[in-house]
Design an enzyme around this catalytic site. Structure first.
Site, mmCIF file in Angstrom:
data_model
loop_
_atom_site.group_PDB
_atom_site.id
_atom_site.type_symbol
_atom_site.label_atom_id
_atom_site.label_comp_id
_atom_site.label_asym_id
_atom_site.label_seq_id
_atom_site.Cartn_x
_atom_site.Cartn_y
_atom_site.Cartn_z
ATOM 1 N N ARG A 33 0.814 -1.222 0.000
ATOM 2 C CA ARG A 33 0.000 0.000 0.000
ATOM 3 C C ARG A 33 0.848 1.273 0.000
ATOM 4 N NH1 ARG A 33 -5.426 -0.538 2.104
ATOM 5 N NH2 ARG A 33 -6.186 -2.436 1.139
ATOM 6 N N ARG A 37 -3.207 6.835 1.341
ATOM 7 C CA ARG A 37 -3.657 8.063 2.006
ATOM 8 C C ARG A 37 -2.662 8.703 2.959
ATOM 9 N NH1 ARG A 37 -9.109 5.461 3.957
ATOM 10 N NH2 ARG A 37 -7.548 3.836 4.092
ATOM 11 N N ARG A 46 -6.603 11.716 -5.338
ATOM 12 C CA ARG A 46 -7.812 10.968 -4.954
ATOM 13 C C ARG A 46 -9.029 11.897 -4.918
ATOM 14 N NH1 ARG A 46 -11.643 8.784 -3.954
ATOM 15 N NH2 ARG A 46 -12.240 7.233 -2.428
ATOM 16 N N ASP A 83 -6.890 -2.522 -7.253
ATOM 17 C CA ASP A 83 -7.418 -3.164 -6.049
ATOM 18 C C ASP A 83 -7.761 -4.605 -6.357
ATOM 19 O OD1 ASP A 83 -8.325 -2.159 -3.192
ATOM 20 O OD2 ASP A 83 -9.688 -3.743 -3.826
ATOM 21 N N TYR A 159 -14.857 -11.496 0.405
ATOM 22 C CA TYR A 159 -15.523 -10.190 0.250
ATOM 23 C C TYR A 159 -16.823 -10.341 -0.542
ATOM 24 C CZ TYR A 159 -11.656 -7.388 2.081
ATOM 25 O OH TYR A 159 -10.720 -6.807 2.907
#
Ligand code: CP3
Length: 351
Positions: A33, A37, A46, A83, A159
């Site tokens: 990652r 952020r 973003r 992703d 998921y």
């Protein structure tokens, strides 16, 4: 080739040399990652991209955020910005990323729901991702390899079934006991999808593949072989049929002692999570198998002596085997940039 020779291009990459089993002068460094952020420049892109998936499917912006951490820190490898949940999306399941809440999907709890999914991956929908890879290959410095990736079928299915991430992904585990035939059909579709997705990534130019089995820890050991290992083996065999030389890393979070089953030669390296004891893992795994990891992301947030001690301990534990330095899970948004800079100095600066 003498060891003092400075070679240009990708063959000089510490990361690729380590994946080939070489013990390099220092461990190569990248962070799971690493585009994200914690970087102000990521947050700026973003904010103008629209949704998170819009960012993943925008080649110019996805290229930009992939390059940001390379420019700022000089990591030894870049990872494609995308992703693991683009696969369910390209199979026709709705996927959204609610602000601050993580992914949301309509849960796929019953067998007939499989018929609502596409039988094959919609590669047209994913075409912008392959375009991002081509752009990255022309923009990255020639000695920095590009990592492509996908999620492992068990993790992606977890998921798709729960509709979100939960601490132990109980819905899929229950399904594995109650409806193994349905689950097998879903996993099979994900195996085929992952093979075609990864082959397209390889065709577009990725140098290495990492497969994220982030919910290995939601599998009891007696189910690990059937639902994690066997599908992973099929994916690697499927990709290898077309791309025999592409290195593969598997990061199986929470796999514990099962990690040894990933290290029997069918992949190049195993990623270790922050819960693994590096000394115990070094004893458990065959001597020549490269490892990747496994600094606790919270030690990076803490910084200072705690960070330095852990870096030293991890490097010492893996002193005699090929080692790629990384976190033991993704970097967290609250991580101070100065601590990442210190980490880079510790690993790349030779002190
Ligand atoms: O590593 C990188 O820099 C490449 C990009 C990357 C992302 N996700 C970007 C992302 C990679 C390799 C992933 C993998 C991924 N995605 C995994 C496996 C690794 C792991 O963490 O276990 C998983 C389980 C996912 C699913 C996913 N995507 C979750 C659980 C979340 C929410 C987490 C969060 O921090 O909010 C995402 C969203 C996501 N994927 C973000 C990023 C940068 C944050 C979303 C945003 O910026 O709005």
């Amino acid at each position: 080739m003498s060891s003092g020779t400075i070679e240009a291009g990708i063959s000089s990459s510490l990361f690729l040399r380590t994946l080939k089993g070489e013990k390099t002068e220092r461990p190569p460094l990248w962070l799971m990652r690493q585009a994200g952020r914690y970087l102000p420049e990521y947050r700026a892109v973003r904010a103008k991209a629209g949704s998170f998936l819009d960012l993943c499917y925008n080649p110019d912006l996805a290229t930009e955020v992939t390059l940001q951490p390379i420019r700022r820190f000089g990591f030894d490898a870049a990872i494609l910005f995308s992703d693991i949940l683009v696969i369910p999306h390209a199979l026709g399941q709705n996927v959204t990323f609610a602000e601050g809440e993580g992914p949301r999907l309509p849960p796929l709890m019953i067998s007939p729901a499989l018929n609502e999914l596409k039988s094959e991956l919609d590669l047209d929908l994913l075409a912008p991702i392959f375009q991002t890879i081509r752009q990255l290959k022309s923009e990255l410095p020639s000695h920095i390899p590009l990592i492509g990736f996908c999620g492992a079928p068990w993790t992606v299915a977890s998921y798709m079934i729960a509709g979100k991430g939960t601490p132990d992904q109980a819905p899929i585990r229950l399904l594995a006991y109650r409806e193994p035939v349905f689950l097998k059909a879903l996993i099979d579709r994900l195996v085929d999808s992952s093979i075609s997705y990864l082959c397209q990534q390889a065709a577009a130019g990725v140098d290495t593949i990492q497969i994220f089995e982030s919910f290995a820890g939601a599998l009891p050991p007696h189910l690990f072989g059937q639902w994690s290992l066997e599908p992973l083996r099929r994916i690697v065999a499927g990709v290898r049929a077309l791309y025999p030389d592409i290195p593969v890393i598997i990061f199986a979070r929470g796999a514990g002692a099962q990690t040894a089953q990933l290290a029997d030669g069918f992949i190049q390296a195993v990623g270790l999570d922050w819960m693994s004891d590096p000394i115990a893992m070094d004893r458990l795994l065959p001597a020549n198998v490269p490892v990747q990891g496994n600094l606790d992301p919270l030690a990076l947030i803490a910084g200072g002596e705690a960070l330095e001690r852990r870096c030293t301990a991890i490097r010492e534990a893996f002193a005699t085997r090929p080692h790629i330095f990384n976190l033991g899970h993704g970097i967290l948004p609250e991580t101070p940039i100065a601590h990442v800079e210190r980490l880079v100095e510790l690993i790349q600066g030779g002190n």
